[in-house]
Structures are given as C-alpha cells and as structure tokens.
Scaffold this motif. Structure first.
Motif, mmCIF file in Angstrom:
data_model
loop_
_atom_site.group_PDB
_atom_site.id
_atom_site.type_symbol
_atom_site.label_atom_id
_atom_site.label_comp_id
_atom_site.label_asym_id
_atom_site.label_seq_id
_atom_site.Cartn_x
_atom_site.Cartn_y
_atom_site.Cartn_z
ATOM 1 N N ARG A 1 -1.000 12.153 -11.921
ATOM 2 C CA ARG A 1 -2.320 11.752 -11.880
ATOM 3 C C ARG A 1 -3.119 12.449 -11.423
ATOM 4 O O ARG A 1 -2.821 13.215 -10.456
ATOM 5 N N LEU B 1 -7.421 17.655 -7.810
ATOM 6 C CA LEU B 1 -6.367 17.632 -7.175
ATOM 7 C C LEU B 1 -5.408 16.804 -8.373
ATOM 8 O O LEU B 1 -5.558 15.922 -8.759
ATOM 9 N N CYS C 1 -16.711 -3.776 1.730
ATOM 10 C CA CYS C 1 -15.520 -2.657 2.122
ATOM 11 C C CYS C 1 -16.125 -1.242 1.775
ATOM 12 O O CYS C 1 -16.467 -1.257 0.902
ATOM 13 N N LYS D 1 -15.381 2.893 2.552
ATOM 14 C CA LYS D 1 -14.427 3.875 2.775
ATOM 15 C C LYS D 1 -15.600 5.433 3.070
ATOM 16 O O LYS D 1 -16.273 5.712 2.340
ATOM 17 N N ASP E 1 -19.735 2.493 -2.794
ATOM 18 C CA ASP E 1 -19.929 1.311 -1.503
ATOM 19 C C ASP E 1 -21.163 1.297 -1.114
ATOM 20 O O ASP E 1 -21.562 0.113 -0.669
ATOM 21 N N SER F 1 -14.464 -1.184 7.361
ATOM 22 C CA SER F 1 -13.747 0.201 7.056
ATOM 23 C C SER F 1 -12.420 0.218 7.888
ATOM 24 O O SER F 1 -12.317 -0.011 9.060
ATOM 25 N N ASP G 1 -0.818 3.514 1.307
ATOM 26 C CA ASP G 1 -1.107 3.453 -0.232
ATOM 27 C C ASP G 1 -2.118 2.280 -0.495
ATOM 28 O O ASP G 1 -2.589 1.592 0.573
ATOM 29 N N GLY H 1 -9.513 8.994 -3.403
ATOM 30 C CA GLY H 1 -8.259 8.574 -3.970
ATOM 31 C C GLY H 1 -8.538 8.080 -5.517
ATOM 32 O O GLY H 1 -7.605 8.011 -6.298
ATOM 33 N N ASP H 2 -9.542 7.565 -6.049
ATOM 34 C CA ASP H 2 -9.958 7.552 -7.372
ATOM 35 C C ASP H 2 -8.953 6.494 -7.963
ATOM 36 O O ASP H 2 -9.077 6.189 -9.229
ATOM 37 N N THR H 3 -8.503 5.513 -7.084
ATOM 38 C CA THR H 3 -7.245 4.406 -7.790
ATOM 39 C C THR H 3 -8.128 3.324 -8.132
ATOM 40 O O THR H 3 -7.661 2.739 -9.165
ATOM 41 N N ALA H 4 -9.145 2.964 -7.666
ATOM 42 C CA ALA H 4 -10.084 1.392 -8.214
ATOM 43 C C ALA H 4 -9.007 0.451 -7.841
ATOM 44 O O ALA H 4 -9.098 -0.721 -8.601
ATOM 45 N N GLN H 5 -7.889 0.422 -6.966
ATOM 46 C CA GLN H 5 -7.178 -0.530 -6.739
ATOM 47 C C GLN H 5 -7.157 -1.475 -5.450
ATOM 48 O O GLN H 5 -6.618 -2.436 -5.586
ATOM 49 N N VAL I 1 3.375 10.128 -2.560
ATOM 50 C CA VAL I 1 2.872 10.987 -3.253
ATOM 51 C C VAL I 1 4.057 12.004 -2.819
ATOM 52 O O VAL I 1 4.427 12.569 -1.835
#
Ligand SMILES: Cc1cc2nc3c(=O)[nH]c(=O)nc-3n(C[C@H](O)[C@H](O)[C@H](O)COP(=O)(O)OP(=O)(O)OC[C@H]3O[C@@H](n4cnc5c(N)ncnc54)[C@H](O)[C@@H]3O)c2cc1C
Ligand SMILES: Cc1cc2nc3c(=O)[nH]c(=O)nc-3n(C[C@H](O)[C@H](O)[C@H](O)COP(=O)(O)OP(=O)(O)OC[C@H]3O[C@@H](n4cnc5c(N)ncnc54)[C@H](O)[C@@H]3O)c2cc1C
Lengths: 335, 261
Positions: free
Chosen positions: A140, A147, B6, B8, B38, B60, B93, B123-127, B224
C-alpha cells in the motif's frame, strides 16, 4: 481464531441499487488467483435484500462459492447491520483472508469488522501476494504516495485489507457458470441499527459518470480558468464515455463539486485512461490517480511535474488542444 | 454537549523532501503540523459547542511534542487538551492506537460525540476513527460533509459517489469529517497566548487500565514488513513545440494504438 483452521479467501460484494460495484468483480478475479495458488477457494459474500441477480453476476464473474445473507434490514448499507452479519459469517466459516473494496462504504465497514475480530487491516492496497503458507503480503502507499509499504498480519485471522478500485482487472463473465450458494440466516434487530438513512441529495452538476467507476477520466485543474470552461472537459468526457474530475485547486475555486476531487484529500481513482488538463501534478493530486493505467497530460508549462508521470504529454494550450481532441474523437466514433 | 476531538500530529507531507541518494524521505526536514482534517473536525466541534454549549476536549496519542498540536487546538477553540504518551505505545497500528484512544475516552467519562479527521495524511489509513467507535461500541458516520444536531440526534451528510446521504445517528456516536465540512478558523494573538499557558493533561500507560497484549508493536496485528520509495515510472512521450493540431493528431493515433479509444 486458530490460524490452521482458517481457509479460503473472501470478497465482500458491495452493491449499489442492486448493481455489483466494479471493484468487487476485480477482487473476485484477483482473489481467485491467490486462493487457487494455495489450493483454496474464492468465496463471494453477498449481503442485502433480494440479491438473486447479484448472486448470478458474481458467479458469472468467477466466484467459486457464494455465501448469501438476505434480509430487509440489509436493503441499504448500514455500518451496524453489515458489521453484525459479516462478523457472524466470519465466526461460522473462518476465512483466511478478506478483501474489501476501498470505497466509501468499504472503508467504513472493514475497520469495524477487523476491530471486532481483533485482527489486522491493511488500508487501500495496490498490490497483493500470497505465500505458500497462505500469508498475504499487502502492498500500500502511505504518506500521500511518497512511501510504499509491504504489510503482513502474521498472528491473527482473518487477514484483512481494503483494496483500491481499478488496480486489478475483472475477469470475463460466463453466464452459464454455476457455483454452490450457501444461505445463512442472520438477522440484525432494528434497535441495533443506530444510524438511519433519511434522505439522499443528488449532486447533478456536470458529473454524468461516477469517477470511482469510470474507465476514462478527464480531469481539470487551475489551468481551466473558470467554472464555465469545465464544459470543454465535459464535452471531451462525453465523447469518450468518461467522467469529469478535478484537482483540489479547481474545487477550492468553487468551479466543481468536492465530490469530483481526485487526490489525497479527495478520491482515489484508477481508470484505464486519465487525461489531466491544466493540472501541475502536485504529489497530493498524483496520490489519487497514480494507479491509472495510462496518463495523458496537457499543460503549457514544460516543467510541470505532471509530465514526470504522464505516458503521453503535450506541452501546449488546453483551450486549443481539448476541443481539437473532442472533434477528432467524435469524428472517429461518428458521434 | 460533551465533544471529543482526536487529533494527530503529522509531518507536513506537503513539504516533503526526498534524499536523492537513498531515495528515502528526510523526516527531520519536515515540520510537524496538526493533521489538516483534524482541524476540520475541531472546527465542527467548536461550532457545535458555540450553538449548544458544552466543552471540547482534544485528545492525541503521540510523543511529548504532540502537546504543541494540542495547544494549537486550544488556540482554535478547544477547552482541554489530553495527551497519551508512553514508550509502550510505540509502533502501534490502527487497532492498537484506537484501543488506547478508546480507553482514554472511557476514562474521561461521558461524551456525546467524538470527531475525527477522515484520515491522517501520513498513515493515510482512515481506520482509527471507525476502530475507536468499535472499541467503544458506539455508532459512526464516516466522511461527514455536514453535521447538524436536532432533537437528540445528529444529522450528517455523508459523502457518496453521486451526492450525499443524509444519515441520522443516535448519540453517543463518532463522526469522521472531510475537508469540505467547514473552513477552520485562524487563531488570534490573544487565543494563542492563552493556549500557551494552558495545561495539557497527560496520561501514561500506568494511569490507565490497559490490556498489555494490545499495546505497541506486540499488540498490533499488522506489521510493516518493508517500506520503500515508489518505483519511478518510465518517462513517456512528451511533445513540446508542436503545433496544437499536429500534437492532437499524434495523441489520437497513440490512444487508438493503445486501444484506449
Ligand atoms: C494536505 C494537502 C492535501 C492536498 N490534497 C489534494 C488533493 O486531494 N487533490 C489535489 O488535486 N490537490 C491536493 N492538494 C493541493 C496540491 O498541493 C496542489 O496545490 C493542487 O493539486 C494544485 O492544483 P492544480 O494542479 O490544479 O493547480 P496549479 O498547481 O496551479 O497548476 C495549474 C496548471 O495549469 C497549467 N495551465 C494554466 N493554463 C493552462 C492552459 N491554458 N493550458 C494548459 N495548461 C495550463 C499551469 O501550467 C499549471 O501547471 C493538497 C495539498 C495539501 C497540503
Ligand atoms: C508505512 C506505514 C503503513 C501503515 N499501514 C497500516 C495499515 O495498513 N494498517 C494499520 O492498521 N496500520 C498501519 N500503519 C500504522 C498506522 O499508521 C498507525 O497506527 C497510525 O498511528 C494511525 O493510523 P493513521 O495515521 O493511518 O490514522 P488514520 O486512521 O488515517 O486517522 C484518522 C483519524 O483518527 C485520529 N487519529 C489517528 N491517529 C491518532 C492519534 N495518534 N492520536 C489521536 N487521534 C488520532 C485523527 O482524528 C485522524 O484524523 C502503517 C504505518 C506505516 C509507517
């Protein structure tokens, strides 16, 4: 869940108005390759109401088996009802891996499921590999596309990931294919569904085709100059049978709806053809379209970064080139 | 209304520098900022507070330095800042991060709404948002582009491919917000000075009742395995100095050849 008891790869079949989303068909095709490599099956998970056509579609596109949960409470997507049904299915059937399209609803649902199962979820994947032991390596992009990371989920099951639409190709449909269908009765009581769809606001605008599902996207940036000029792109998109998108700069100017924005803060798209007109190619824009198969850039600045990632670039004035291109395509398609 | 946001602290990926030799990101060169989404979440919370009264707490998890981000949020209308920091959380994670954040929220007491950004730009995960909601067992609406409150429910316009779904959510709940929800305000000299004096409440692992098997690297189901720079794309055709009609014809020929039209 004990790792050794888990087998098969699942794909969540996202639907909209009774239609299967492209990404689900892409994942069935790709997931099937992974499953067969390790001697397992690809199972399509269908949740909804009156889904006979959907079940037929996923079988015709290659699912080895289908698990179906049908109920009136699943007519519209809700986080609560779908998470409940899906996690119960996981507990009953113990899949090794679960693939979900990285769409708005997919990215809403997958983290709830993963968290309830106490397992890992890799976000917005653009690559999948499987080891002989059945361990998936998920690839990903992170940091706005600066990255790449390979991620694994070594100790818990199922291994889960959301996968970016448009990265994989769907197979060809065979209407005569048959497959086993397992029907599971799982209901979700109304009081457990804590959100309710009240209404829908359709944004008509100039968007005919949805950018997430489009095979061809014509995208405009600040170089378009004003809202009315987006008509030029709309005409080109119509001639090509594609959709119109935009950079954030164009959205910020108010020329086009934020729903059409491509990029890190907008949508991620992966069409066969992406035509960038008057877009400089900032990393945050590229993050949203870098998995396009073929990129055309039209920009008057020869130094624009978009040329670094374009397969075909023209240094020139979009106001001359776009109308010529539209004419040329109309002629060829006899429109 | 009790609102929790929240936030970050993230490197400013808009200002990224790549080491040309190793092809890796030079992290030291990147200034730290409050994750842009945020700020939209905070603005949404502050507007709810202004309309209905109540408090806005910003929370945070991160290194001690993240208290700067919390102070910036206080200068933008938050009332309290809470930092959770501990070496035990390193390498978390999204499952583990959301677990710790959820436990802190539980410790802080009742709330009506938790707001998060759509995603973090590193991180771009949106989780993390949905996973916090799951740990707390509350409903969620993600990708909120409008947020209103009436008669004990939140009414949210949720982004959709073809427009917006209008979704009703019972409280307490969680929303993740997109950029178009609002235009975050700017601090004034006065609010900045007041924020500088604000005291940030700090939690460490010892201040919370946590399951050690869910913390940090060990408590993270994902790992990772490798991080690398994206492969450079081979450069394509670039027509420069050609007259528009000739260039267009070449392009059409190319597209036809590639079976794209
Ligand atoms: C945290 C963060 C998130 C972001 N997220 C996104 C995102 O999701 N999506 C996104 O797009 N951006 C995003 N951005 C913004 C991004 O950094 C750029 O500012 C933006 O993409 C620039 O848009 P643009 O290319 O349209 O405008 P510009 O950079 O101004 O480029 C306009 C281009 O048009 C060309 N041009 C002008 N006139 C003509 C003409 N007549 N013919 C041909 N070419 C012409 C110019 O040469 C120029 O290259 C984000 C930024 C940050 C910091
Ligand atoms: C290269 C790389 C790839 C990764 N890929 C994955 C992956 O696929 N799956 C996975 O589970 N983990 C992954 N991680 C780990 C993950 O980035 C961290 O857990 C991170 O702390 C949270 O994820 P995020 O930055 O994506 O946040 P997001 O989930 O995108 O953040 C959404 C919102 O949650 C809130 N939030 C997030 N983090 C915090 C915080 N620390 N404090 C307060 N609020 C917060 C904010 O409101 C934010 O807007 C990866 C890490 C790296 C370095």
């Amino acid at each position: 869940m004990n790792i050794n008891d888990c087998r098969n790869i699942w794909v969540f079949v996202e639907t909209e108005h009774g239609q299967v989303k492209n990404v689900a068909l892409e994942l069935i095709n790709e997931g099937k390759k992974l499953a067969h490599t390790v001697g397992e099956e690809l199972i399509a998970i269908v949740i909804g109401h009156k889904m006979e056509n959907v079940v037929q579609t996923v079988i015709s596109y290659g699912a080895d088996q289908v698990i179906l949960v049908d109920g009136a409470e699943y007519q519209d997507y809700t986080t609560d009802a779908y998470t409940n049904a899906f996690t119960k299915l996981i507990k009953i059937h113990q899949p090794s891996a679960v693939l979900v399209g990285a769409t708005i609803n997919g990215r809403d649902l997958a983290p709830r499921i993963a968290c309830r199962m106490g397992t890992g979820l890799t976000a917005d994947c653009t690559g999948l590999e499987i080891s002989p032991e059945g361990e998936v390596t998920w690839t990903r992009p992170a940091m706005g596309g600066n990255l790449m990371a390979n991620i694994i989920c070594p100790n818990t099951r199922p291994q889960m990931g959301t996968v970016r639409p448009g990265v994989f190709k769907r197979g060809t449909s065979d209407k005569d294919r048959t497959a086993n269908i397992i029907r599971e009765e799982i209901s979700t009581p109304e009081k457990e569904i804590r959100t309710k769809l009240r209404d829908f606001i359709h944004v008509a605008g100039i968007a005919g085709v949805k950018i997430e599902e489009a095979d061809i996207i014509v995208s405009g940036g600040l170089g378009i100059g004003k809202a009315e000029n987006f008509m030029l792109l709309q005409e080109l998109a119509s001639a090509l049978g594609g959709a119109v998108a935009a950079s954030r700069a164009a959205v910020d100017e108010g020329w086009i709806s934020p729903l059409q924005q491509v990029g890190q803060t907008g949508k991620t798209v992966g069409p066969k053809l992406y035509i960038a007109c008057g877009i400089s190619g900032a990393i945050q824009h590229v993050a949203g379209m870098s998995s396009s198969d073929f990129v055309v850039a039209i920009n008057k600045d020869p130094e624009a970064r978009i040329f670094d990632i374009a397969d075909f670039g023209i240094v020139g004035d979009l106001f001359e080139i776009v109308p010529l291109l539209t004419d040329e395509i109309r002629k060829r398609k006899k429109l | 209304m009790k609102l929790i946001v929240c936030v970050k602290q993230v490197p400013d990926t808009g200002d990224i520098k790549i080491n040309p030799e190793t092809n890796t990101i030079i992290r030291e060169s990147m200034p730290s900022i409050v994750n842009p989404f945020d700020k939209n979440a905070l603005e949404a919370a502050v507007r709810l507070k202004e309309a209905y009264g109540g408090t806005v707490t910003v929370l945070s998890m991160g290194p001690k330095k993240a208290s700067e981000a919390l102070k910036e949020c206080i200068s933008l209308g938050a009332d309290h800042g809470v930092l959770v920091t501990d070496k035990a959380f390193a390498g978390a994670d999204t499952f583990s991060t959301s677990y710790v954040l959820a436990e802190v929220i539980r410790t802080l007491g009742d709330f009506d709404l938790i707001l998060c950004g759509k995603q973090a730009i590193d991180g771009d995960t949106a989780q993390v948002g949905p996973e916090i909601a799951e740990h707390l067992g509350i409903p969620q609406v993600t990708y909120a582009a409008k947020l209103e409150y009436a008669d004990g429910t939140f009414i949210v316009n949720k982004e959709h491919d073809e427009g917006y779904e209008v979704v009703e959510m019972k409280l307490p709940g969680l929303c993740t917000v997109v950029k178009s929800i609002n235009e975050p305000r700017m601090p004034t000299i006065r609010t900045k000075m007041a924020a500088n004096r604000a005291v940030i409440q700090v939690f460490t692992a010892a201040d919370l009742t946590l399951d050690p098997s869910k913390l940090g690297l060990i408590g993270s189901p994902t790992r990772v395995k490798r991080a690398f720079s994206p492969p450079k794309k081979e450069s394509g055709v670039k027509l420069d100095g050609l007259e528009s009609r000739a260039a267009t014809e070449k392009l059409v020929g190319f597209l036809v050849g590639a079976e794209l039209i």
